[in-house]
Structure formats: C-alpha cells, structure tokens
Design a protein around this motif. Structure first.
Motif, short mmCIF file in Angstrom:
data_model
loop_
_atom_site.label_atom_id
_atom_site.label_comp_id
_atom_site.label_asym_id
_atom_site.label_seq_id
_atom_site.Cartn_x
_atom_site.Cartn_y
_atom_site.Cartn_z
N UNK B 8 69.01 -17.41 5.90
CA UNK B 8 70.35 -17.21 6.44
C UNK B 8 71.03 -16.03 5.74
N UNK B 9 70.92 -15.99 4.41
CA UNK B 9 71.54 -14.90 3.64
C UNK B 9 70.97 -13.54 4.08
N UNK B 10 69.66 -13.52 4.26
CA UNK B 10 68.99 -12.29 4.68
C UNK B 10 69.50 -11.84 6.06
N UNK B 11 69.64 -12.83 6.96
CA UNK B 11 70.12 -12.54 8.32
C UNK B 11 71.55 -11.99 8.29
N UNK B 12 72.40 -12.62 7.48
CA UNK B 12 73.80 -12.17 7.38
C UNK B 12 73.85 -10.76 6.81
N UNK B 13 73.11 -10.54 5.73
CA UNK B 13 73.18 -9.23 5.08
C UNK B 13 72.61 -8.11 5.96
N UNK B 14 71.63 -8.46 6.79
CA UNK B 14 71.09 -7.41 7.66
C UNK B 14 71.99 -7.16 8.87
N UNK B 15 72.99 -8.01 9.07
CA UNK B 15 73.94 -7.80 10.18
C UNK B 15 75.38 -7.68 9.66
N UNK B 16 75.54 -7.24 8.41
CA UNK B 16 76.89 -7.22 7.83
C UNK B 16 77.83 -6.21 8.51
N UNK B 17 77.26 -5.16 9.10
CA UNK B 17 78.08 -4.18 9.81
C UNK B 17 78.75 -4.83 11.00
N UNK B 18 78.00 -5.64 11.71
CA UNK B 18 78.51 -6.35 12.89
C UNK B 18 79.62 -7.33 12.46
N UNK B 19 79.34 -8.13 11.44
CA UNK B 19 80.30 -9.15 10.99
C UNK B 19 81.58 -8.49 10.50
N UNK B 20 81.44 -7.49 9.62
CA UNK B 20 82.62 -6.82 9.07
C UNK B 20 83.44 -6.14 10.17
N UNK B 21 82.75 -5.49 11.12
CA UNK B 21 83.48 -4.78 12.19
C UNK B 21 84.30 -5.76 13.02
N UNK B 22 83.68 -6.87 13.40
CA UNK B 22 84.39 -7.83 14.25
C UNK B 22 85.57 -8.45 13.49
#
Lengths: 65, 167
Positions: B8-22
């Motif tokens: 889960x941590x790996x998935x979040x960190x590899x998509x942090x641009x998406x999460x932060x932008x939203x």
C-alpha cells in the motif's frame, strides 16, 4: 473552449506535486488510528464532565440552603 | 510491517503526484490540504482490500480520492453554511503553483468550480471518456456531457478574467 489546451498544464501540475513526498510515517499514522489515544480523550472528557456536574450540584445545593 | 501495508505504501508513494494534486485543488490552505490528505489516505487504505491488481491503480485511486474529497467538502459545507455564503466558499485560497502562469491559471480556474465539476474536468483532462467519468463519479453520461459543456464556458470566462487581471 478546447480543454485539451489545459492537458499539458494538468500533467505539469501533477509532476510538480509529485515532488512533495508523502512519507511512510505519514501514511502509517493515517492508516493506524491510535485507539488508546481516543480512549484517553474520552475518559478525560468524562472526568471533566463529572467534575463540572458535581460543582454545579454543590453550587445549586448551596443556593437552596 | 505486513506485506499488505508495504504494498500500500509503495502504491501511494508511486502515485503521490495524483494524491497531492487532487488534495490541493480541493483545499483552501496548506493545513486543510494536509487534513484532506490524511482522510484520503485512510479512505484508500479502507478500500485497498477491494482493489483488483488487474485494474489500473490510477483509475481506482481517482475513484476513491475524488469521492472522498467531494464527500468531505459536502460535510464541511453543511457545518459552515450558517457562517458563510457557500458561493464564496468555492474559491480556494491556497495557490502555490510556483511562478508558472499556466499552472496558476489552471489551479485558480479549476478551484473556482464546484466539487463535482472539479472532479469531472480533472477526469476529462486525465483522458477518461464520458462513460468512464460517469461510472467513476456515479453520474449519468448525459449529466457528464451537460456538465462539461457548462464547465468549458465557466473555465473560459475564469481564464479570460484571470489573464485580464494579470495584465
């Protein structure tokens, strides 16, 4: 208006925001709520309310006398 | 740490641009952005067991993150509706897209939209077709088309006014 013009800006925006890291500690703190902490807050609130209610009762009894 | 958490941590960190932008587009301050990010991370974690590795992780993330942010915004607005006029609350105050004018205009113009319209335009910019947007946000295809037509007009107006201001 053609929204496709904004697509490159959107991609750039995501890349820029990808630079600020979400740390492992932050992820863990978000997904592991501290149950003991919640219980402590609840207990503290009960104690405070009991104390306040007791004072109120004493004051009202004092007034009645 | 469990294997599930590590993945889960790996998935979040590899998509942090998406999460932060939203989170940034839905928040009005850096503190609010951090709060939203915490809520989003928890929602993602709760939905993680239902995530099928076969589907695209970003599609799953858009679904969970956007629905969490829209629902958070609704809850928050219902609490403060007596204090402020909701129209005013749609305007985000948090802009730190750097010195790039294009990004500032994008952030400001999208920030002016209501939460559902924001989600629709973001998914459109991400390349999803009307049918997929409708599925992700539990709307009808007709509703998505109508919204996009309205959003285009609204964005055009906002961008013109922002560009005029910057002159």
């Amino acid at each position: 208006m053609n929204l496709s013009n904004l697509k490159s800006d959107w991609n750039q925006f995501k890349v820029m925001n990808g630079l600020s890291d979400i740390s492992e500690a932050e992820i863990l703190s978000a997904i592991e709520p501290q149950k003991s902490g919640t219980g402590k807050v609840l207990a503290d609130r009960i104690i405070q309310n009991v104390f306040a209610y007791s004072l109120l009762l004493l004051a009202l009894n004092g007034c009645a006398i | 740490m469990s294997d599930l958490k590590s993945r889960f941590i790996e998935l979040v960190q590899s998509n942090q641009g998406l999460i932060n932008s939203l989170c940034k587009l839905y928040s009005r301050s850096s503190e609010e952005m951090k709060d939203y990010r915490q809520d989003v991370l928890l929602s993602l974690w709760q939905a993680y067991p239902s995530f099928r590795e076969k589907s695209k992780p970003s599609t799953w993330m858009y679904r969970v993150v956007l629905n969490t942010l829209i629902s958070n915004h609704r809850k928050k607005n219902s609490r403060i509706v007596t204090e402020f006029f909701s129209e005013k609350m749609e305007f985000p105050l948090y802009h730190d897209a750097g010195s790039d004018d294009g990004l500032q205009v994008l952030q400001h113009a999208i920030g002016m939209l209501n939460p559902m319209d924001k989600a629709v335009v973001i998914l459109h910019l991400e390349g999803y077709v009307h049918k997929e947007i409708a599925e992700l946000l539990t709307l009808t295809e007709t509703n998505v088309s109508t919204r996009l037509g309205r959003i285009k007009k609204q964005l055009e107006k906002s961008i013109k006014s922002l560009e005029h201001e910057s002159l």
